[in-house]
Scaffold this motif. Structure first.
Motif, short mmCIF file in Angstrom:
data_model
loop_
_atom_site.label_atom_id
_atom_site.label_comp_id
_atom_site.label_asym_id
_atom_site.label_seq_id
_atom_site.Cartn_x
_atom_site.Cartn_y
_atom_site.Cartn_z
N ASN A 35 0.83 -1.21 0.00
CA ASN A 35 0.00 0.00 0.00
C ASN A 35 0.87 1.25 0.00
OD1 ASN A 35 -2.34 -1.46 0.01
ND2 ASN A 35 -2.80 -1.14 2.17
N ALA A 36 1.92 1.23 0.81
CA ALA A 36 2.81 2.39 0.88
C ALA A 36 3.48 2.60 -0.48
CB ALA A 36 3.86 2.18 1.96
N SER A 37 3.90 1.49 -1.08
CA SER A 37 4.56 1.58 -2.38
C SER A 37 3.60 2.11 -3.46
CB SER A 37 5.13 0.20 -2.72
OG SER A 37 5.38 0.10 -4.08
N ARG A 76 5.54 4.00 7.68
CA ARG A 76 5.34 5.38 7.29
C ARG A 76 5.76 5.57 5.83
NH1 ARG A 76 5.83 10.50 10.14
NH2 ARG A 76 6.70 11.91 8.60
N ASP A 77 4.94 6.27 5.06
CA ASP A 77 5.36 6.58 3.69
C ASP A 77 5.13 8.05 3.43
OD1 ASP A 77 2.76 7.13 2.09
OD2 ASP A 77 2.28 5.25 3.14
N ASN A 78 5.83 8.60 2.42
CA ASN A 78 5.57 9.99 2.05
C ASN A 78 4.93 10.05 0.66
OD1 ASN A 78 7.87 9.17 0.75
ND2 ASN A 78 9.05 11.03 1.11
N VAL A 122 -5.56 -9.73 0.60
CA VAL A 122 -6.40 -9.41 1.75
C VAL A 122 -6.26 -7.95 2.17
CG1 VAL A 122 -6.78 -11.67 2.69
CG2 VAL A 122 -4.66 -10.48 3.20
N GLY A 123 -5.15 -7.32 1.77
CA GLY A 123 -5.04 -5.88 1.94
C GLY A 123 -4.89 -5.40 3.37
N PHE A 124 -5.23 -4.14 3.52
CA PHE A 124 -5.04 -3.41 4.76
C PHE A 124 -5.58 -4.16 5.98
CE2 PHE A 124 -6.84 -0.46 7.86
CZ PHE A 124 -5.73 0.28 8.20
N TYR A 125 -6.76 -4.72 5.84
CA TYR A 125 -7.41 -5.32 7.01
C TYR A 125 -6.64 -6.47 7.61
CZ TYR A 125 -11.22 -2.55 5.17
OH TYR A 125 -11.96 -1.53 4.69
P1 ADP Z 1 -5.75 -2.50 -2.02
O1 ADP Z 1 -4.41 -1.96 -1.64
O2 ADP Z 1 -5.71 -3.88 -2.59
O3 ADP Z 1 -6.59 -1.56 -2.85
P2 ADP Z 1 -6.26 -2.24 0.81
O4 ADP Z 1 -7.36 -2.74 1.68
O5 ADP Z 1 -4.89 -2.66 1.21
O6 ADP Z 1 -6.60 -2.68 -0.65
O7 ADP Z 1 -6.31 -0.67 0.78
C1 ADP Z 1 -7.50 -0.01 0.42
C2 ADP Z 1 -7.19 1.37 -0.13
O8 ADP Z 1 -6.74 2.24 0.89
C3 ADP Z 1 -6.11 1.43 -1.17
O9 ADP Z 1 -6.58 1.09 -2.45
C4 ADP Z 1 -5.66 2.89 -1.07
O10 ADP Z 1 -6.54 3.72 -1.83
C5 ADP Z 1 -5.86 3.21 0.38
N1 ADP Z 1 -4.59 3.11 1.12
C6 ADP Z 1 -4.17 2.10 1.91
N2 ADP Z 1 -2.95 2.36 2.42
C7 ADP Z 1 -2.57 3.56 1.93
C8 ADP Z 1 -1.40 4.40 2.08
N3 ADP Z 1 -0.37 4.03 2.81
N4 ADP Z 1 -1.40 5.58 1.41
C9 ADP Z 1 -2.44 5.97 0.65
N5 ADP Z 1 -3.56 5.24 0.47
C10 ADP Z 1 -3.62 4.04 1.10
#
Ligand code: ADP
Length: 622
Positions: A35-37, A76-78, A122-125
């Motif tokens: 996500n950060a990348s 942390r990302d910028n 599965v992403g962020f969750y």
């Molecule tokens: P995915 O990355 O597969 O879309 P995620 O559940 O991991 O699904 O993240 C959902 C959304 O949240 C991402 O598509 C992005 O728009 C936003 N997001 C998550 N992490 C970041 C981050 N570090 N910086 C900016 N947006 C983020």
């Protein structure tokens, strides 16, 4: 502070992830780093493509830190960052089509579901597998305010104003007892190297380096920050320096596929056009391959800057199972979507890439039987689509697609068919319109089988649509055996007496069937069966019309041509009777059984059964 409720699906997903991915908790770090990348990619793109961001200067980086005592990890990302609305939309709802599709497939059987979860990102969750509480402080590039999103991963989350020095996101994980082990230097280092080594941006880890005296007492402590990933885009490194496991690891990071790929193709083109492509072929067809919104899976970079991934112009749709990257040196960095569509450089890269991939597939077919079998079992269908979509590569594609056959077990190719053809045979024959079993039992095959002529069994629904558009393979024309005219090469039993004898029978049938049929004919292609249906050479087959209807396109009912076997006793029985009901019964049964055996639904099954019972009651020869 405003409290928000998660969308119901999010709650379900959270619950599921937390309960089914136990053994694979560590993937959370890969997901957060990805996500950060992505966020860095997005901002980098804006700085080259959008006037408003041209003067924006930043050094893209990802920073990880941790606190072992308090059990905290911070990523942390910028990058691009999120404002209040983005936070609600991205982290409070399920916007991703993949996740939706995933939820639709859930079976409520925990074991099956946890297998399924492995096939989706599965992403962020996933971070809730290791954390009791997560905070995201984010500031969107170009805006001044920052927001804090926080949640314990239950029903709701909070959003409140916050502050952050510059754009980007800071994700803080308050680890649960299960996640505590991850708050350590070597654990994080190991996970980043395993999963995120080739993320194109540097990932730094900050840690305390401690020195101890001979009694084991802490002498000094120093805060250090090291880059812990290779940080170079793998595809840019010379092939000779890349190890097999590097390719596989990169795929895991990139392809959102927990399995190793079946194979990959890495190409560096120099000369008039400079570009690099790295394509992966998965072992398994992606779950959404046949959904209309199936996403393309190739990403476009220009000089390492990520440009776009959802552009259908990077790969033809029949190759939508290919994952990978195209990195061009020649495209302008600020290409817009519209320009991409008609860009000559990109279309040249695309054409060369398609050809390269098809040649690699061919190479697999010729030299690696084991992988080829897997490949064709997963991707034969899309290649068949290609056969009619991609006329320029039709020849190559015709060499790749495989079919079942009346003469051999397993898959066969056009080339193999031709090699078995009889010397005088001019056509390649095929049959469509049902499953393999139905087709192999079709009376339409009888004469071909009797005369040793092979027929390709096309049991795929798509074959009905595709095959009629394929006129030829090399110099051989293709002919569907369910069409008139396909019997030209059958020597059959040209029996003048039988023809004469059968005339009145044919007349009786025509009269009895009326407008249910287009024509009634004495057949040359039947041996044991009493009747069969065929379609006029220029008409759509009954099965095709049935298929179109099921897809919502009603083109009306076609009238089949009924062919009968003059030597069959059911047909002969017509000679000796003038009883209209009996003629009607026999005619109805000859037609309906021919339809049934080709997998066509009867309009009036009750009538068929009545007629059948009446005939049985009378005894055929009565
Ligand atoms: P995915 O990355 O597969 O879309 P995620 O559940 O991991 O699904 O993240 C959902 C959304 O949240 C991402 O598509 C992005 O728009 C936003 N997001 C998550 N992490 C970041 C981050 N570090 N910086 C900016 N947006 C983020």
């Amino acid at each position: 502070m405003a409290q928000h409720q998660f969308q119901t699906e999010v709650s379900r997903l959270l619950h599921l992830i937390i309960h089914s991915l136990y053994s694979n908790r560590e993937v959370f770090l890969r997901e957060l780093v990805s996500n950060a990348s992505d966020a860095l990619d997005k901002l980098k793109y804006l700085t080259v493509a959008d006037e408003a961001y041209k003067s924006f200067s930043f050094e893209p980086r990802i920073d990880i830190s941790f606190n072992e005592k308090d059990k905290i990890i911070v990523i942390r990302d910028n990058g691009i960052g999120m404002n209040e609305r983005d936070l609600v939309e991205s982290l409070g709802t399920i916007a991703r089509s993949g996740t939706k599709a995933f939820l639709e497939k859930l079976t409520a059987d925990a074991k099956k579901d946890s297998n399924l979860i492995g096939q989706f990102g599965v992403g962020f969750y996933s971070a809730f597998m290791v954390a009791d509480r997560i905070e995201v402080v984010s500031r969107k590039a170009g805006e001044t305010g920052a927001w804090k999103w926080s949640s314990e991963g239950k029903e709701n989350y909070d959003i409140e104003p916050a502050s952050r020095d510059s754009q980007g996101s800071t994700v803080t994980l308050y680890l649960s007892a299960e996640g505590a082990e991850f708050a350590g230097r070597w654990r994080i280092d190991e996970l980043v190297k395993r999963y995120s080594n080739h993320v194109a941006f540097p990932i730094y880890l900050t840690y305390e380096e401690k020195e101890y005296d001979s009694l084991g007492k802490e002498k000094s402590s120093q805060t250090k920050t090291d880059q812990i990933n290779a940080g170079s885009a793998l595809w840019r490194r010379p092939k000779s320096e890349i190890k097999e496991e590097d390719y596989l690891e990169f795929y895991k990071h990139f392809g959102y596929d927990p399995e190793d790929p079946l194979f990959y193709v890495h190409t560096k083109a120099e000369g008039t056009q400079e570009y690099i492509t790295l394509f992966y072929i998965p072992k398994r067809a992606p779950f959404d391959l046949y959904q209309s919104n199936s996403k393309p899976r190739v990403k476009l970079y220009v000089k390492r800057v990520f440009i776009t991934e959802d552009d259908k112009d990077l790969m033809p749709s029949y190759l939508r199972f290919v994952r990978g990257i195209i990195d061009s040196e020649d495209l302008p960095l600020n290409v817009s979507r519209e320009i991409l569509q008609q860009n000559r450089i990109l279309s040249a890269i695309k054409n060369a890439s398609v050809k390269k991939l098809l040649l690699e597939f061919k190479n697999l077919a010729d030299n690696n039987k084991e992988k080829w079998e897997i490949f064709i079992s997963q991707f034969n269908k899309p290649l068949k689509e290609g056969m009619y979509q991609d006329i320029g590569n039709q020849e190559l594609l015709q060499d790749l697609v495989r079919f079942k056959s009346s003469a051999v077990e397993g898959w066969t190719s056009f080339a193999e068919y031709v090699s078995r053809m009889q010397s005088k045979q001019k056509y390649i024959y095929f049959i469509t319109g049902g499953d393999e079993k139905t087709l192999k039992a079709s009376p339409l095959l009888e004469a071909y089988t009797a005369e040793g002529i092979e027929v390709l069994i096309m049991d795929d629904e798509a074959d009905e649509i595709i095959m009629p558009t394929i006129q030829k393979y090399k110099e051989w024309h293709l002919k569907g055996v369910n069409k008139t005219g396909a019997d030209a090469e059958i020597s059959g039993k040209q029996n003048k007496d039988l023809e004469k004898e059968s005339k009145p029978v044919i007349e009786k049938l025509k009269k009895a069937l009326g407008d249910r049929v287009k024509e009634v004919k004495l057949s040359r292609r039947l041996r044991d069966s009493p009747s069969c249906i065929v379609a006029d050479e220029n008409d759509l087959s009954m099965q095709m019309l049935q298929l179109m209807k099921s897809m919502g396109q009603d083109l009306g009912d076609a009238k089949p041509i009924l062919e009968v076997n003059g030597e069959h006793h059911l047909v002969r029985a017509l000679k000796t009777t003038e009883d209209e009901q009996r003629i009607g019964d026999i005619a109805g049964i000859l037609l309906d059984q021919a339809l049934l055996i080709e997998g066509v639904k009867l309009r009036d099954p009750g009538e068929f059964v009545k007629r059948l019972n009446r005939l049985i009651g009378q005894g055929l020869d009565a």
